[in-house]
Design an enzyme around this catalytic site. Structure first.
Site, mmCIF file in Angstrom:
data_model
loop_
_atom_site.group_PDB
_atom_site.id
_atom_site.type_symbol
_atom_site.label_atom_id
_atom_site.label_comp_id
_atom_site.label_asym_id
_atom_site.label_seq_id
_atom_site.Cartn_x
_atom_site.Cartn_y
_atom_site.Cartn_z
ATOM 1 N N GLU A 98 -79.722 -4.213 -59.704
ATOM 2 C CA GLU A 98 -79.111 -2.871 -59.596
ATOM 3 C C GLU A 98 -77.594 -2.916 -59.764
ATOM 4 O OE1 GLU A 98 -80.484 0.201 -56.924
ATOM 5 O OE2 GLU A 98 -81.971 -1.197 -56.152
ATOM 6 N N ASN A 127 -77.947 5.447 -60.125
ATOM 7 C CA ASN A 127 -79.269 5.572 -59.506
ATOM 8 C C ASN A 127 -79.204 6.857 -58.680
ATOM 9 O OD1 ASN A 127 -81.634 5.322 -58.056
ATOM 10 N ND2 ASN A 127 -81.386 3.138 -57.665
ATOM 11 N N GLU A 132 -87.658 6.842 -55.175
ATOM 12 C CA GLU A 132 -86.524 6.392 -56.000
ATOM 13 C C GLU A 132 -87.060 6.008 -57.390
ATOM 14 O OE1 GLU A 132 -85.459 2.334 -55.058
ATOM 15 O OE2 GLU A 132 -83.356 2.646 -55.610
ATOM 16 N N LYS A 140 -76.680 6.865 -55.615
ATOM 17 C CA LYS A 140 -76.825 5.758 -54.649
ATOM 18 C C LYS A 140 -75.521 4.975 -54.466
ATOM 19 C CE LYS A 140 -80.053 1.880 -53.876
ATOM 20 N NZ LYS A 140 -81.286 1.279 -54.436
ATOM 21 N N ASN A 178 -87.934 1.663 -53.454
ATOM 22 C CA ASN A 178 -88.725 0.630 -54.141
ATOM 23 C C ASN A 178 -88.358 -0.669 -53.436
ATOM 24 O OD1 ASN A 178 -89.897 1.426 -57.133
ATOM 25 N ND2 ASN A 178 -88.130 2.686 -56.577
HETATM 26 N N1 CDT Z 1 -84.346 -0.391 -54.435
HETATM 27 C C1 CDT Z 1 -83.756 -0.917 -53.355
HETATM 28 O O1 CDT Z 1 -82.680 -0.503 -52.966
HETATM 29 N N2 CDT Z 1 -84.403 -1.943 -52.782
HETATM 30 C C2 CDT Z 1 -83.842 -2.656 -51.677
HETATM 31 C C3 CDT Z 1 -84.232 -4.074 -51.716
HETATM 32 C C4 CDT Z 1 -83.368 -4.852 -50.857
HETATM 33 S S1 CDT Z 1 -84.074 -6.302 -50.393
HETATM 34 C C5 CDT Z 1 -83.885 -6.248 -48.692
HETATM 35 C C6 CDT Z 1 -84.253 -2.091 -50.326
HETATM 36 O O2 CDT Z 1 -83.373 -1.887 -49.493
HETATM 37 O O3 CDT Z 1 -85.415 -1.905 -50.083
#
Ligand code: CDT
Length: 314
Positions: A146, A110, A47, A127, A197
């Site tokens: 985000e 995204n 991502e 997304k 990420n």
């Molecule tokens: N980038 C992204 O979507 N990160 C989210 C962080 C959430 S914290 C549980 C993920 O689902 O990894």
């Protein structure tokens, strides 16, 4: 066409704020060449693979935010990746921040794309399950904004016949939601490719660190098995501008087993020979949707968003 292919999750180590797009694309090309050496036909990058994970910061100006976005794909900086993929005859998945003019206004998503071995874009996904907040969390060591910087994706969860199978995409937080996979499962998906990420620290609650990796894998393993599909998941990993991101890039079989997993928190190619047919017996038996699903009892899933405590004996 063969129902087998060698797939790669191309994990990326940290990309710092100061790193140029050109230097990142050189890393992507290098991983693509390694993939060619291992006979890979599909390379899955993370991502927001072209930049640092910029939603961890609050910015004052929209101009500054927009420096993280791509206005065209491919653009001048990403063209070398498309050219190399075409030269090698390898398809790829790439996540990036998309800025476009749509419905008469500027929009930001995204986004991820799937590119065929001929270098043409096969499909695009935006997304849907955006995590984090729109407003900064006070006193947090970093942010996850985000919901501030992106709109919710407007393309649904499409799947495409490509690479000898039926492929779909989702992005990071989407992988935690059974609905993501079930929608694609109902379209016969055989492989879901995704990038993530995931910070190694939860800014909202005190949570043991090991759970970050456990939840990463357990959700994808369950969703793979419950839909009889492969999952190729590629992380951005390591300490990026001083903030930790979990790695754990992996290829998960339709049995729910992890078939290959990253050993490092750096640029690393995780490969596996994938047989699309492996999920067929699961789709024919325990998760034969046509035989066993009971949609008359599932209405609440699309009628209600949040949980409302409503015991049936009250
Ligand atoms: N980038 C992204 O979507 N990160 C989210 C962080 C959430 S914290 C549980 C993920 O689902 O990894």
């Amino acid at each position: 066409m063969s129902r087998r292919l060698v797939a790669a999750a191309a994990q990326l180590g940290p990309i710092h704020r100061a790193d140029s797009r050109a230097s990142v694309v050189r890393r992507l090309v290098d991983l693509m060449r390694q993939a060619a050496g291992r006979g890979c036909e599909l390379v899955v990058y993370p991502e927001l693979a072209l930049t640092t994970f910029f939603p961890r910061w609050l910015y004052d100006s929209q101009d500054e935010i927009d420096t993280w976005f791509e206005r065209e794909m491919p653009g001048p900086e990403t063209r070398p990746l498309f050219d190399e993929a075409k030269r090698l005859g390898i398809g790829f998945h790439l996540g990036y921040a998309e800025l476009c003019e749509e419905d008469g206004r500027t929009r930001r998503f995204n986004t991820s794309i799937l590119v065929g071995p001929d270098g043409d874009i096969v499909g695009k996904y935006r997304k849907i399950h955006l995590p984090g907040t729109a407003e900064p969390v006070p006193d947090a060591p970093f942010q996850h904004l985000e919901k501030r910087y992106f709109e919710v994706g407007n393309l649904g969860f499409p799947v495409w016949r490509t690479h000898g199978g039926i492929l779909g995409m989702c992005i990071c937080n989407d992988r935690r939601w059974p609905e993501t996979f079930r929608v694609m499962g109902l379209k016969g998906v055989e492989m879901v490719v995704l990038g993530y990420n995931t910070p190694d620290f939860n800014i909202h609650v005190d949570e043991p660190k090991h759970l970050r990796m456990f939840h990463n894998h357990v959700t994808m393993q369950a969703n793979a098995y419950q839909n009889g599909c492969w999952v190729v998941a590629s992380a951005k990993a390591g300490f990026e501008d001083g903030f930790g991101l979990i790695g754990g890039s992996c290829i998960i079989a339709p049995t729910g087993e992890i078939a290959a997993v990253a050993m490092t928190e750096d640029d690393e190619l995780v490969t596996c020979e994938v047989d699309f047919s492996l999920g067929d017996y699961i789709k024919r038996t325990v998760f034969n949707f046509e035989k066993h699903r009971r949609i008359e009892h599932y209405g609440i899933i699309t009628e209600q968003t949040g949980a409302i405590a409503s015991p049936d004996n009250e």
